[in-house]
Design a protein around this motif. Structure first.
Motif, PDB file in Angstrom:
ATOM      1  N   SER A 180      12.372   0.240   5.613  1.00  0.00           N
ATOM      2  CA  SER A 180      11.215   0.542   4.757  1.00  0.00           C
ATOM      3  C   SER A 180      10.074   0.968   5.676  1.00  0.00           C
ATOM      4  O   SER A 180       9.933   0.442   6.782  1.00  0.00           O
ATOM      5  CB  SER A 180      10.808  -0.674   3.921  1.00  0.00           C
ATOM      6  N   ILE A 181       9.306   1.934   5.232  1.00  0.00           N
ATOM      7  CA  ILE A 181       8.216   2.480   6.052  1.00  0.00           C
ATOM      8  C   ILE A 181       6.940   2.455   5.224  1.00  0.00           C
ATOM      9  O   ILE A 181       6.901   2.992   4.119  1.00  0.00           O
ATOM     10  CB  ILE A 181       8.522   3.931   6.486  1.00  0.00           C
ATOM     11  N   ILE A 182       5.903   1.823   5.777  1.00  0.00           N
ATOM     12  CA  ILE A 182       4.622   1.774   5.068  1.00  0.00           C
ATOM     13  C   ILE A 182       3.525   2.295   5.987  1.00  0.00           C
ATOM     14  O   ILE A 182       3.399   1.876   7.132  1.00  0.00           O
ATOM     15  CB  ILE A 182       4.268   0.345   4.601  1.00  0.00           C
ATOM     16  N   GLN A 183       2.749   3.211   5.437  1.00  0.00           N
ATOM     17  CA  GLN A 183       1.626   3.803   6.164  1.00  0.00           C
ATOM     18  C   GLN A 183       0.340   3.103   5.703  1.00  0.00           C
ATOM     19  O   GLN A 183       0.066   3.035   4.506  1.00  0.00           O
ATOM     20  CB  GLN A 183       1.576   5.302   5.837  1.00  0.00           C
ATOM     21  N   TYR A 184      -0.404   2.558   6.667  1.00  0.00           N
ATOM     22  CA  TYR A 184      -1.683   1.887   6.394  1.00  0.00           C
ATOM     23  C   TYR A 184      -2.798   2.653   7.106  1.00  0.00           C
ATOM     24  O   TYR A 184      -3.071   2.383   8.278  1.00  0.00           O
ATOM     25  CB  TYR A 184      -1.656   0.435   6.907  1.00  0.00           C
ATOM     26  N   PRO A 185      -3.442   3.607   6.432  1.00  0.00           N
ATOM     27  CA  PRO A 185      -4.484   4.408   7.091  1.00  0.00           C
ATOM     28  C   PRO A 185      -5.622   3.572   7.694  1.00  0.00           C
ATOM     29  O   PRO A 185      -6.167   3.929   8.731  1.00  0.00           O
ATOM     30  CB  PRO A 185      -5.006   5.314   5.972  1.00  0.00           C
ATOM     31  N   GLN A 186      -5.966   2.445   7.052  1.00  0.00           N
ATOM     32  CA  GLN A 186      -7.047   1.603   7.574  1.00  0.00           C
ATOM     33  C   GLN A 186      -6.520   0.594   8.598  1.00  0.00           C
ATOM     34  O   GLN A 186      -7.302  -0.094   9.245  1.00  0.00           O
ATOM     35  CB  GLN A 186      -7.752   0.832   6.446  1.00  0.00           C
ATOM     36  N   GLY A 187      -5.229   0.481   8.698  1.00  0.00           N
ATOM     37  CA  GLY A 187      -4.629  -0.469   9.628  1.00  0.00           C
ATOM     38  C   GLY A 187      -4.602  -1.890   9.069  1.00  0.00           C
ATOM     39  O   GLY A 187      -5.350  -2.226   8.156  1.00  0.00           O
ATOM     40  N   VAL A 188      -3.699  -2.692   9.601  1.00  0.00           N
ATOM     41  CA  VAL A 188      -3.566  -4.096   9.235  1.00  0.00           C
ATOM     42  C   VAL A 188      -3.642  -4.899  10.524  1.00  0.00           C
ATOM     43  O   VAL A 188      -3.010  -4.539  11.516  1.00  0.00           O
ATOM     44  CB  VAL A 188      -2.195  -4.372   8.552  1.00  0.00           C
ATOM     45  N   ASP A 189      -4.414  -5.978  10.503  1.00  0.00           N
ATOM     46  CA  ASP A 189      -4.586  -6.792  11.705  1.00  0.00           C
ATOM     47  C   ASP A 189      -3.330  -7.610  12.008  1.00  0.00           C
ATOM     48  O   ASP A 189      -2.881  -8.410  11.205  1.00  0.00           O
ATOM     49  CB  ASP A 189      -5.793  -7.723  11.520  1.00  0.00           C
ATOM     50  N   PHE A 190      -2.754  -7.372  13.173  1.00  0.00           N
ATOM     51  CA  PHE A 190      -1.633  -8.163  13.693  1.00  0.00           C
ATOM     52  C   PHE A 190      -2.139  -8.824  14.971  1.00  0.00           C
ATOM     53  O   PHE A 190      -2.111  -8.229  16.042  1.00  0.00           O
ATOM     54  CB  PHE A 190      -0.423  -7.265  14.016  1.00  0.00           C
ATOM     55  N   ASN A 191      -2.671 -10.029  14.847  1.00  0.00           N
ATOM     56  CA  ASN A 191      -3.175 -10.782  16.012  1.00  0.00           C
ATOM     57  C   ASN A 191      -4.148  -9.972  16.862  1.00  0.00           C
ATOM     58  O   ASN A 191      -4.009  -9.893  18.075  1.00  0.00           O
ATOM     59  CB  ASN A 191      -2.003 -11.267  16.882  1.00  0.00           C
ATOM     60  N   GLY A 192      -5.101  -9.339  16.199  1.00  0.00           N
ATOM     61  CA  GLY A 192      -6.126  -8.596  16.933  1.00  0.00           C
ATOM     62  C   GLY A 192      -5.766  -7.146  17.219  1.00  0.00           C
ATOM     63  O   GLY A 192      -6.576  -6.390  17.732  1.00  0.00           O
ATOM     64  N   GLU A 193      -4.552  -6.747  16.902  1.00  0.00           N
ATOM     65  CA  GLU A 193      -4.124  -5.348  17.074  1.00  0.00           C
ATOM     66  C   GLU A 193      -3.990  -4.731  15.689  1.00  0.00           C
ATOM     67  O   GLU A 193      -3.612  -5.410  14.741  1.00  0.00           O
ATOM     68  CB  GLU A 193      -2.761  -5.283  17.778  1.00  0.00           C
ATOM     69  N   LYS A 194      -4.268  -3.438  15.576  1.00  0.00           N
ATOM     70  CA  LYS A 194      -4.151  -2.766  14.277  1.00  0.00           C
ATOM     71  C   LYS A 194      -2.818  -2.031  14.178  1.00  0.00           C
ATOM     72  O   LYS A 194      -2.476  -1.217  15.025  1.00  0.00           O
ATOM     73  CB  LYS A 194      -5.285  -1.755  14.099  1.00  0.00           C
ATOM     74  N   ALA A 195      -2.078  -2.352  13.111  1.00  0.00           N
ATOM     75  CA  ALA A 195      -0.836  -1.630  12.822  1.00  0.00           C
ATOM     76  C   ALA A 195      -1.130  -0.620  11.720  1.00  0.00           C
ATOM     77  O   ALA A 195      -1.625  -0.983  10.657  1.00  0.00           O
ATOM     78  CB  ALA A 195       0.253  -2.592  12.380  1.00  0.00           C
ATOM     79  N   TYR A 196      -0.863   0.645  12.012  1.00  0.00           N
ATOM     80  CA  TYR A 196      -1.070   1.704  11.024  1.00  0.00           C
ATOM     81  C   TYR A 196       0.250   2.073  10.351  1.00  0.00           C
ATOM     82  O   TYR A 196       0.271   2.645   9.273  1.00  0.00           O
ATOM     83  CB  TYR A 196      -1.683   2.940  11.687  1.00  0.00           C
TER      84      TYR A 196
END
Length: 144
Positions: free
Chosen positions: A77-93
């Motif tokens: 599954s592939i999800i695009q997060y334009p604003q990013g999601v916080d993963f322990n201080g890193e942003k996952a887009y």
């Protein structure tokens, strides 16, 4: 059944935190019939053991070693997060959920990591406007 298809790609998503993002990735796999619901909990459990954020704006949530019994078939599954999601201080887009049977797991993980290690590819994924665009990029770079 293809391991990657447009119905398993979600564009312009938002998640309040990494756990919601992981559950969303799992839900797509569940809806497509690749996993049972118990696998989603194993994806969350894996995140609690070690972050699935791999760098360069990418997280690859997947189940623990004990979760194989909850996988019906291999899928991504592939999800695009334009604003990013916080993963322990890193942003996952980009959050890419994996459920893989047998020996396919490392192969898929490696393929995704190679594609996403290229800054140019991550920019294309983040700025893609259609699910097909995202799949085309992966399929042109990976041996699927």
């Amino acid at each position: 059944m293809s391991i990657m298809s447009t119905d398993k790609v979600k564009m312009n998503a938002t998640a309040s935190d990494k756990y919601e993002a992981i559950r969303m990735a799992g839900q797509i796999l569940l809806d497509a019939g690749h996993i049972t619901e118990a696998y989603i909990d194993k994806m969350v459990e894996r995140e609690e053991i070690v972050s699935t954020y791999v760098g360069n704006g990418l997280a690859i949530p997947h189940g623990t070693k004990e979760s194989k019994e909850f996988i019906n078939s291999t899928g991504i599954s592939i999800i695009q997060y334009p604003q990013g999601v916080d993963f322990n201080g890193e942003k996952a887009y980009m959050v890419i959920g994996i459920a893989a049977q047998g020996g396919e797991h490392m192969e898929i993980l490696t393929g995704i990591a190679v594609v996403c290690s290229e800054e140019e590819n991550m920019d294309k994924l983040r700025n893609a406007t259609s699910a097909q665009e995202i799949i085309d990029l992966f399929e042109s770079e990976m041996e699927l």
